[in-house]
Enzyme design. Structure first.
Site, PDB file in Angstrom:
ATOM      1  N   SER A 185       0.846  -1.179   0.000  1.00  0.00           N
ATOM      2  CA  SER A 185       0.000   0.000   0.000  1.00  0.00           C
ATOM      3  C   SER A 185       0.885   1.234   0.000  1.00  0.00           C
ATOM      4  O   SER A 185       2.028   1.181   0.464  1.00  0.00           O
ATOM      5  CB  SER A 185      -0.889  -0.025   1.243  1.00  0.00           C
ATOM      6  N   ARG A 231     -19.170  -4.782 -46.872  1.00  0.00           N
ATOM      7  CA  ARG A 231     -18.269  -4.208 -45.860  1.00  0.00           C
ATOM      8  C   ARG A 231     -19.090  -3.231 -45.038  1.00  0.00           C
ATOM      9  O   ARG A 231     -19.707  -2.317 -45.591  1.00  0.00           O
ATOM     10  CB  ARG A 231     -17.073  -3.478 -46.504  1.00  0.00           C
ATOM     11  N   LYS A 233      -0.205  -3.595   5.064  1.00  0.00           N
ATOM     12  CA  LYS A 233      -1.088  -4.169   4.057  1.00  0.00           C
ATOM     13  C   LYS A 233      -0.417  -5.184   3.142  1.00  0.00           C
ATOM     14  O   LYS A 233       0.718  -5.017   2.734  1.00  0.00           O
ATOM     15  CB  LYS A 233      -1.650  -3.038   3.164  1.00  0.00           C
ATOM     16  N   ASN A 241      -2.062  -6.817  -0.299  1.00  0.00           N
ATOM     17  CA  ASN A 241      -3.271  -6.761  -1.100  1.00  0.00           C
ATOM     18  C   ASN A 241      -3.297  -7.833  -2.179  1.00  0.00           C
ATOM     19  O   ASN A 241      -2.258  -8.185  -2.720  1.00  0.00           O
ATOM     20  CB  ASN A 241      -3.385  -5.390  -1.776  1.00  0.00           C
TER      21      ASN A 241
END
Lengths: 441, 441, 441, 441
Positions: free
Chosen positions: A270, A309, A276, A278
């Protein structure tokens, strides 16, 4: 790989769709066309050599081609003009035979197909890495018990090996479908102005065959300029595959919650919180699983292209297809990394079963008791025991014994190991082994 | 078939997903389960008979089941409760063995699969009708020349037979993929609470095998409760197929414009304009081709379902799948009707080529002239001739002759039939035949 | 409310789009038109009376109208024919003036608008119930501390009051936008064949004004037959609102996990597991949040409708719009119920903070220490303390004290209450109050 | 602007989301944060100066940041680390205060908002150019009659001025909504780790206010990290606006068909067909109208983000938002160019009405005759006349006169100018003028 798209691709796939690669591929088409036509006697051999000589990436300014594309509605027109100019500088006569008998869509579509062909081995390699890791994970945790969880609520136990085998089988099945779609799409697009090869007279089909051989592509029954189903199948197969990857990522992020703590990917940090870790890899896969469905919808809604087309619908495809392939590949690499390094906490898995105070075994009690005392009596007795277990913070097994005793019901020996996860796994391991064999299908 | 959805389904498909059919299918599952379990010795034979006897559509109130579904999050819970009550009325003891060892999702998912199985022959029949009609159309117009049109502008000619063959091949290819997906999805869902069949102890797999046989479904390697890829493949294959149908519908609506008038479906009228004939059938197909992609996106984005049963994502599937199947079937029937009765005006097709004052043959002139006088000179000469043709409202062929003459360039005999569509069809007919053979792939 | 759609609507909203309601609304349009035209002197007064007299729901067979709709491409044509026949039975001359000067789209579009108008008060009432419940919840838990969670990992604390206020503000903001969109769309569609009202000569605008008055709709500057933006804005606003509802549902399902156990909706049971309490209400909302985005994509991709009435795209709208409104309303009712009865466990919320061993306060330590000893030294010291806390299963606060002591760093008194959630809430309560005031914007 | 995306953006918008611009914007955020915090007394004044001094684009390697982003799940983490390193080189102490109290999402989200702010004036300028051109076009062709066309079939006439006014009003309405959404979204995101600003203690709100002022953004009631509705409203409003642009493009491509030839954009050429003029500008707008809906679906389905920061869903937003804005801007510029240079052929418009042999006036005859001879007799008479007109290739007016004469019905003088477009325009011009005034709403 731009900042704004950095989590939506990988470096190898960003390279596949890079300006340099796209330009090189368009040049490869024009060189191969000239060679095929020279071989078929449609253009002079010298012209093919001159074109091959001039068609080198360095001579082109992709910025000005991209800019001019907005005028003409396709990058191919300014690209071909630039190539003619390059050839003309060296051999004015040869420049007449640049892009001979082809149309813009031949170049653009075949270039997309060749980009897909380059993405395929990247996918195959990462897919192999992921399925191997899943198989290992499943084998290693063949007997690791954990909570089943339905609607995010605890349910009777499974093994982590079974869960991983389910992931494996889904990825294997959808991968097989995806690779099939890629291979079915590896076909040349070459039809000239309206798909009849009229500009090449009687030698159109010969040139087409030679061109396909030069580019190592299959030759389809006919040009497919306004029939986009092969590409659509690639796109939808990527969508299904991304869904299977996203399912794994969803499960891992949930297992990685601090309160659950049963499995964890290495993860990222973090910018402000030192503690942290994650689920960064899963996040990338989940993002792809969210982005690809919308892109699939675009591709499908662009299929009804007008006549020989389409206007607009064809234009919508290239960046959509490139986004789908890159997003899918990004999810795949992330999950291969996540699963390859997944930390599994088998003790916590077992502890989380126990933390339900064995209430997840209420179904088992139901199955054992109700043939003896009937569905309604069993239902009431179990409901009482569940209440008591919650109220008194005791195990469901004890509460049930007490409740049954009070009611004069004798709990059969079958229930003596009521709270043993191993005793209530049913056919988990047979199913696990069947799933791991599914890629042999 | 409700008013608000009347163009989004057909009567046979509305019936497949009707309350009565869904209820009957859920009952069929529970009867088959009881029989399989009785045969495997899991429940008393008498219980299976009692369940089969009570499980009749007439005894159930679908309105109150639908109402109660909002409480429990699935129709299966109130359905099973109602079934237990029905059985208990006749045989209280047998009621204990209703839904024995199964979970709600087993009923709900297998019911969906059985609905798909009922839709399949409807699709196959209409698909056969459509492809036959397309093949006939292509054969009948093998030599009917018409304008090619790219970006909605006139381009060198094709044959209507080639156009119809392109439609045929796309519908055939995508139909094959779709039917494969339907067949791969015809698998039983039966796993009990968390997919281990634990409630059935050692006899779970035997029951599964018997249940699959009863329901005429394949037995998958393992329950697939939170792996939705087989259904997702059905949904995406419908999406691609709808795109192929929508492409035909797009072309027909454009050909049916009064100013073009080359083909027309029988069509519908107007509530206020007596002169109107509207492409009503194509409109239904185009509506499906617009609606299905969004539904596909929903289905794919719902794939990452949590653990052993998702919350929300699973719930999102049933009505989405039912909508996809009905929309696809509605498009298919409409196009089978449209193509089966398509009016084609070959004279107008030829006249519309001529109405371009032969300018669509400028490419041909380019191919013939430029090897002789070089690309740049040819480009200028043709540009001058095109300007002259527009300015003086003459044919491009005449204008080119004049321009060339003025420049002292002799037009080769190759260009004597410059404005003959038949002389500039390239490999159209070979390609047409190849496309018609594609379903033999 | 059909079984297959039972979780995709509510009873009141199913009624709004029911055959009876749609038929009644179409009849209301035709009656109002006749009255407006009679008042404007365009048709005889007697004709209006006769039409009003015959236009009663009972006389119509919705099944055969729905069936015939597939021929004409719209339900309005068979409906008008049936109405003419009804009127003619009673007053042949009056039947001439049925649907006078109107076109099918006038009926179909205005009927949709009137259905939306009926849905609006249902939405408003449920929305009021939800926002009141959210406000109460936020106030009640103004000081209830809980973990913040980012990427599903624990982070510094917030209050549950702040979380609920965030839900409240999002629902309020998006509700306001949605209701605005509904109101902007409450406009009459009335233009005749091509939107000029030519069939009514000079009295077209007078009739339009009278008709709008009769139907209590606003009169737009002009007919909007092929400009679908007002409806598209309703659909997209529902999409954004569903997203806000889905966010609440996502959070509640996560809080309701057994391992988290901080909040719970009353929930539903299981067909096989007696201990289960499932987030059934949240599941319905999450299903809507998954389904509506795909429907929004359909509606938007159908916007480029050809000229004065689109083919296919217009057809794709009705069932899409009906699905969006019903799914949104289903999500809304579910979340109003869920939030109104949400059980919150404040003790568990606090305990879950402590269970991180205070590691979520590492950021706080970082902010306090780094100005004194620099970023890098702080980072290292905190990393060591986090490792120690994990290794020795102690609190981060103790581990940090030890680590700091060993490094000769004195922890300031600021950190004495490091692990007190209340001491690290920043501006949570001010922000909470601001959010609750947001609906006054 | 890459080759593969060259039609999906414009140069100014590609620049807005370029690596250099994104990096510069992230740096701008960090500088503004440092200044705000210095002013609030949170960090030393010298630190803010040092940060501002080091935070220059040249010092950063965007490739390595993009690469590292895959590890951390966001570009902000490697970006902040690189900035810290840059600052530390010059002033190690100041480096402690980089990104002080902020979280990655504060940087990432506010950067997106600032990118939107830069896109806004580009949109406003092009929108002004388009609406002016549309207004001029409508005024110039106030009396130019043309066919109305419904379901792509001829219908009673309108004026081209009315059609252009309809385009104008739709673009004006949806533009207003879009610009409102952009302005509502111009709010700072600043909340620290979990949105409480806890890291800044009591001065969090002061810093937020100062930061908003520095960045010229509004300050929202509270951080909105997991409430994405403001961005979702921008995305959906772009979707609706693109739909309105796509509608114009659809109409122009249809009018530009050779067989219709009523209007033409300057257009682009072909790589092989010298005669071609393609609707290249409309093609770009139609491509955007196809691509944006799918992107909208993605954005909406990503709204239910977990707790205080979502995993995956948040990640899915950035490239989606950037694609939406660029696609919308690309469509806008193209249509401003197309309309600004649109060639209109009023003679052909009138001729195309006549080419229906006046059959589009059958409704008019119906309105005039049926009050006299009743609906059924009129219907039959008109049907006969329409048949006769087709069969005998005569005008409907003549055929009707003959049919009526044969039936002894006297055609009123009202029908003497039956085939005059001007006599059957109803309120076209009043409606046209009302629509042009709609932007004053």
């Amino acid at each position: 790989m731009r900042l704004v798209d950095s989590l939506a691709t990988t470096e190898p796939l960003a390279e596949v769709f890079s300006d340099e690669a796209v330009l090189a591929t368009m040049l490869r088409f024009e060189i191969a066309l000239a060679r095929a036509e020279s071989r078929a006697g449609v253009i002079p051999a010298g012209a093919a050599d001159a074109i091959a000589h001039a068609a080198v990436v360095e001579g082109f300014d992709t910025m000005s081609i991209a800019h001019a594309a907005r005028e003409s509605g396709t990058v191919v027109i300014p690209f071909v003009e630039a190539l003619i100019a390059q050839v003309a500088q060296q051999d004015p006569r040869a420049s007449t035979f640049v892009h001979w008998g082809a149309t813009s869509q031949d170049v653009a579509d075949t270039t997309l197909i060749l980009c897909l062909s380059r993405a395929l081995p990247i996918f195959e390699s990462d897919h192999g890495r992921l399925t191997s890791a899943l198989r290992r994970l499943s084998d290693r945790h063949a007997t690791t018990v954990m909570l089943g969880r339905t609607l995010l609520q605890p349910a009777p136990p499974i093994t982590f090996g079974l869960k991983a085998a389910g992931w494996f089988a889904a990825v294997s099945r959808t991968g097989r479908q995806m690779f099939d779609a890629f291979r079915r799409a590896r076909v040349l697009q070459f039809g000239g102005a309206t798909g009849t090869l009229a500009a090449l007279g009687e030698r159109g089909l010969t040139v087409a065959t030679e061109l396909a051989r030069e580019l190592e592509l299959a030759e389809p029954p006919a040009p497919w300029h306004s029939h986009r189903d092969r590409l659509a199948s690639v796109v939808t197969a990527c969508g299904v595959y991304c869904g299977a990857l996203g399912k794994i990522a969803r499960d891992v992020t949930l297992l990685m919650q601090h309160e659950v703590a049963e499995a964890a990917e290495p993860g990222g940090g973090s910018s402000t919180m030192p503690h942290k870790k994650n689920p960064a890899g899963c996040g990338i896969a989940l993002a792809s699983a969210l982005r690809v469905p919308g892109l699939v919808a675009t591709f499908l809604s662009a299929m009804p292209q007008e006549h020989e087309r389409g206007v607009g619908a064809w234009t919508a495809e290239a960046s959509t297809l490139a986004s789908v392939v890159q997003a899918t590949g990004a999810a795949l690499v992330s999950m291969a990394d996540v699963i390859g390094a997944l930390h599994v906490d088998a003790d916590r898995m077992r502890a989380n079963i126990a933390a339900t105070r064995d209430t997840v075994f209420a179904e088992r009690a139901m199955m054992v008791l109700s043939p003896h005392i009937g569905r309604e009596s069993t239902r009431r007795m179990i409901a009482d025991a569940l209440d008591a277990a919650r109220r008194d913070n005791q195990s469901f097994a004890s509460a049930l014994a007490a409740t049954a005793g009070a009611a004069g019901v004798h709990l059969s020996s079958e229930l003596s190991n009521l709270a043993s996860p191993e005793a209530y796994l049913g056919s988990a391991d047979t199913l696990r082994r069947r799933l791991l064999n599914e890629d042999a299908e």
